[in-house]
Write an enzyme that holds these catalytic residues in place. Sequence first.
Site, short mmCIF file in Angstrom:
data_model
loop_
_atom_site.label_atom_id
_atom_site.label_comp_id
_atom_site.label_asym_id
_atom_site.label_seq_id
_atom_site.Cartn_x
_atom_site.Cartn_y
_atom_site.Cartn_z
N TRP A 196 0.79 -1.22 0.00
CA TRP A 196 0.00 0.00 0.00
C TRP A 196 0.84 1.28 0.00
O TRP A 196 0.29 2.36 -0.12
CB TRP A 196 -0.88 0.01 1.26
CG TRP A 196 -0.10 -0.49 2.46
CD1 TRP A 196 -0.11 -1.77 2.96
CD2 TRP A 196 0.86 0.23 3.26
NE1 TRP A 196 0.77 -1.88 4.02
CE2 TRP A 196 1.38 -0.66 4.22
CE3 TRP A 196 1.32 1.55 3.25
CZ2 TRP A 196 2.33 -0.28 5.17
CZ3 TRP A 196 2.27 1.92 4.20
CH2 TRP A 196 2.76 1.02 5.14
N ASN A 197 2.15 1.20 0.19
CA ASN A 197 2.91 2.46 0.38
C ASN A 197 3.05 3.26 -0.92
O ASN A 197 3.00 4.48 -0.91
CB ASN A 197 4.28 2.20 1.03
CG ASN A 197 5.15 1.26 0.24
OD1 ASN A 197 4.66 0.46 -0.56
ND2 ASN A 197 6.44 1.33 0.46
N LYS A 220 -2.48 -9.49 -6.89
CA LYS A 220 -3.22 -9.20 -5.65
C LYS A 220 -2.75 -7.84 -5.16
O LYS A 220 -1.63 -7.66 -4.72
CB LYS A 220 -2.98 -10.25 -4.56
CG LYS A 220 -4.00 -10.06 -3.43
CD LYS A 220 -3.55 -10.53 -2.08
CE LYS A 220 -2.64 -9.58 -1.35
NZ LYS A 220 -3.26 -8.28 -0.92
N SER A 274 7.04 -6.81 3.67
CA SER A 274 7.99 -6.94 4.77
C SER A 274 8.86 -8.20 4.61
O SER A 274 8.46 -9.17 3.96
CB SER A 274 7.25 -7.01 6.10
OG SER A 274 6.45 -8.17 6.12
N GLU A 295 11.05 -8.27 -3.15
CA GLU A 295 11.45 -6.89 -2.85
C GLU A 295 11.04 -6.62 -1.41
O GLU A 295 9.88 -6.32 -1.14
CB GLU A 295 10.72 -5.91 -3.78
CG GLU A 295 11.21 -5.91 -5.20
CD GLU A 295 12.63 -5.42 -5.34
OE1 GLU A 295 13.17 -4.82 -4.39
OE2 GLU A 295 13.22 -5.67 -6.41
N CYS A 329 10.62 1.89 1.34
CA CYS A 329 11.61 0.85 1.68
C CYS A 329 13.05 1.35 1.50
O CYS A 329 13.95 0.81 2.11
CB CYS A 329 11.35 -0.43 0.90
SG CYS A 329 11.22 -0.16 -0.85
N GLU A 426 13.23 -2.42 10.48
CA GLU A 426 12.84 -1.35 9.56
C GLU A 426 11.76 -0.48 10.21
O GLU A 426 10.70 -0.98 10.58
CB GLU A 426 12.29 -1.97 8.27
CG GLU A 426 11.88 -0.93 7.26
CD GLU A 426 11.37 -1.56 5.96
OE1 GLU A 426 10.72 -2.61 6.01
OE2 GLU A 426 11.64 -0.97 4.91
P1 NAD Z 1 2.88 -6.79 5.84
O1 NAD Z 1 4.13 -7.48 5.52
O2 NAD Z 1 1.88 -7.53 6.67
O3 NAD Z 1 2.16 -6.40 4.48
C1 NAD Z 1 2.86 -5.86 3.41
C2 NAD Z 1 2.08 -6.21 2.18
O4 NAD Z 1 2.08 -7.60 2.04
C3 NAD Z 1 0.61 -5.81 2.29
O5 NAD Z 1 0.18 -5.27 1.08
C4 NAD Z 1 -0.11 -7.10 2.61
O6 NAD Z 1 -1.40 -7.13 2.05
C5 NAD Z 1 0.77 -8.13 1.98
N1 NAD Z 1 0.72 -9.38 2.72
C6 NAD Z 1 0.74 -9.57 4.05
N2 NAD Z 1 0.67 -10.88 4.35
C7 NAD Z 1 0.63 -11.54 3.18
C8 NAD Z 1 0.55 -12.90 2.81
N3 NAD Z 1 0.55 -13.90 3.73
N4 NAD Z 1 0.51 -13.22 1.51
C9 NAD Z 1 0.55 -12.24 0.56
N5 NAD Z 1 0.61 -10.94 0.84
C10 NAD Z 1 0.66 -10.59 2.13
O7 NAD Z 1 3.12 -5.43 6.47
P2 NAD Z 1 2.22 -4.16 6.80
O8 NAD Z 1 1.65 -4.21 8.19
O9 NAD Z 1 1.25 -3.85 5.71
O10 NAD Z 1 3.42 -3.18 6.82
C11 NAD Z 1 4.40 -3.40 7.81
C12 NAD Z 1 5.76 -3.63 7.28
O11 NAD Z 1 5.80 -4.07 5.95
C13 NAD Z 1 6.55 -2.37 7.27
O12 NAD Z 1 7.13 -2.17 8.50
C14 NAD Z 1 7.56 -2.57 6.20
O13 NAD Z 1 8.69 -3.17 6.76
C15 NAD Z 1 6.94 -3.58 5.31
N6 NAD Z 1 6.55 -3.03 4.00
C16 NAD Z 1 7.52 -2.92 3.07
C17 NAD Z 1 7.21 -2.43 1.83
C18 NAD Z 1 8.27 -2.30 0.79
O14 NAD Z 1 8.11 -1.53 -0.14
N7 NAD Z 1 9.35 -3.06 0.86
C19 NAD Z 1 5.92 -2.00 1.55
C20 NAD Z 1 4.94 -2.12 2.53
C21 NAD Z 1 5.27 -2.65 3.76
#
Ligand code: NAD
Length: 523
Positions: A196-197, A220, A274, A295, A329, A426
Amino acid sequence: QIITKIFKGIKKWCFTQNCWIFSLIMIVILIYICINYKLRSKKVNINYPNTNLFINGEWKTGHGKETIEVINPATEEIIGNVACAKTNDLDEALSAAEEASKTWKNTTPFDRYRIMRKAAEILRDRVDPVGQIMTLEQGKPIAESKLEVSLGADRIDWMAEEGRRTYGKLIPARSGNIYQFTVKEPVGTVAAFTPWNFPINQILQKVPAALAAGCTIILKGPEETPASCAEVVKAFEEAGLPKGVLNLVFGTPSEISEYLIPHPIVRKITFTGSTAIGKQLAALAGSNMKLATMELGGHAPAIVFEDANIEKAFKILASNKFRNAGQVCISPTRFLVQDKLYEEFVSRMTDFAENLNVGDGLNPDTRMGPLAHDRRIEAIEGFVADAKSNGAKIRTGGSRKGNKGYFFEPTVMTDVPLSARIMNEEPFGPIAPISRFSNYEEAVEEANRLPYGLAAYAYTNSTKTAEAISNELESGMVSINHHGLGLPETPFGGVQDSGYGKEGGSEGIEAYLSTKFVSQSNS
Ligand code: NAD
């Protein structure tokens, strides 16, 4: 005014006709119309569309008819909803992608290029409305949203062109009459998962490369920010992308990934998110022998040497630290400043953070919007509390801002011990921890201390130091004396816990291609 006039006219007529009941009914109807009009006009002002699933060229509500609410992070208001995919929706998407693959992989790169260039133009023409949708659902300042949309269009253009350059090669044979060569083939159907970022940037780091290579996709998107993703898909739809080539789903992330990744139709997965989730998905991909691009998170060191131009270093680093409220990120997240410049850097950064205009991203004066969802508020409060309890000094900020919207104060902290969570995980938020160092070796050691390796920055006026540091930083990307990462034509990606594989640049399309070797004898 018009309604009031009609209202008065009807009332007058009813009274002169001595028709009381009729008059009463008319008044009730008019009040109903007025209320409805008011409500509708409120909704129109919000101008935020609900999002459906896009499967086999059609927008659908999904078999389960379930939806998830979308919240404006600046107001905490529900602004719309997004449809949820269930297993039978995913099955439809898989069959559609498999069927479409038969023709898309054989469509010439030039024809694929033409459709993609058209999609880029459509998106470019919609920078304003799509930017507004993104700010409503994600929170970032409107200028940042618009920039993301137009850079997204550039990404489509770049990969459309790259698709025309997926050359194979002729390999000289050991004996006559043998003709040996390689060709690049699409890897097949791709399952892509994006966060979502940067709702548009993240999908346009994946979708154009896959399309240009001749792959079909099930994407997705993020449930927090679905409508701007849907706008990208609409641009491809309107540009004439054949049905089934690109499918968009939303729902419960773990249910969708656990179903799609092992599925035999899916040949490759690509995930941005993440490190924790990335490791789970990579393991699932590995146990099913699926190709994967990951990524993941980073914790970028930003090293400022004492010979650096502090004015320039500070300006670039400060604005990039608080861009998208730190939810980037490649955001600089561990500031390492050499003794001589340390106090000045801390004082400038504190000043900058204190004067940053934080507010609703729709206001053109806003420089930092809210965090994207309530989970981030909780996470950032946790980082601050932990740092404080470990002895960190909060130079400014440190708290949630206001009591409505997910706003957090731009925060600067110093004297943070390496044991504090923020120095190891992070942060993904508007916090700048600043540490000092005395010599080059110390800076390199701290920069490479963590298993992350996505982005790293250094500022110095010495060419020798610049060359040495870019060699020694264990990072997928290094930017010296400026912030030069993430363009369509440059490769993007990390090492170690920050993932593997590259997006963007010429490397980006390779992730969706497989090299086939052919050896042919002509008799
Ligand atoms: P998260 O890891 O739970 O979610 C990140 C993304 O992954 C979301 O869009 C979510 O829908 C998707 N996701 C989560 N669980 C999944 C699964 N089992 N299968 C497929 N997709 C899944 O994190 P969050 O609470 O949304 O954000 C927290 C952390 O995520 C941040 O602290 C950051 O470190 C990381 N993040 C990194 C990026 C990046 O660009 N690298 C982007 C968003 C979040």
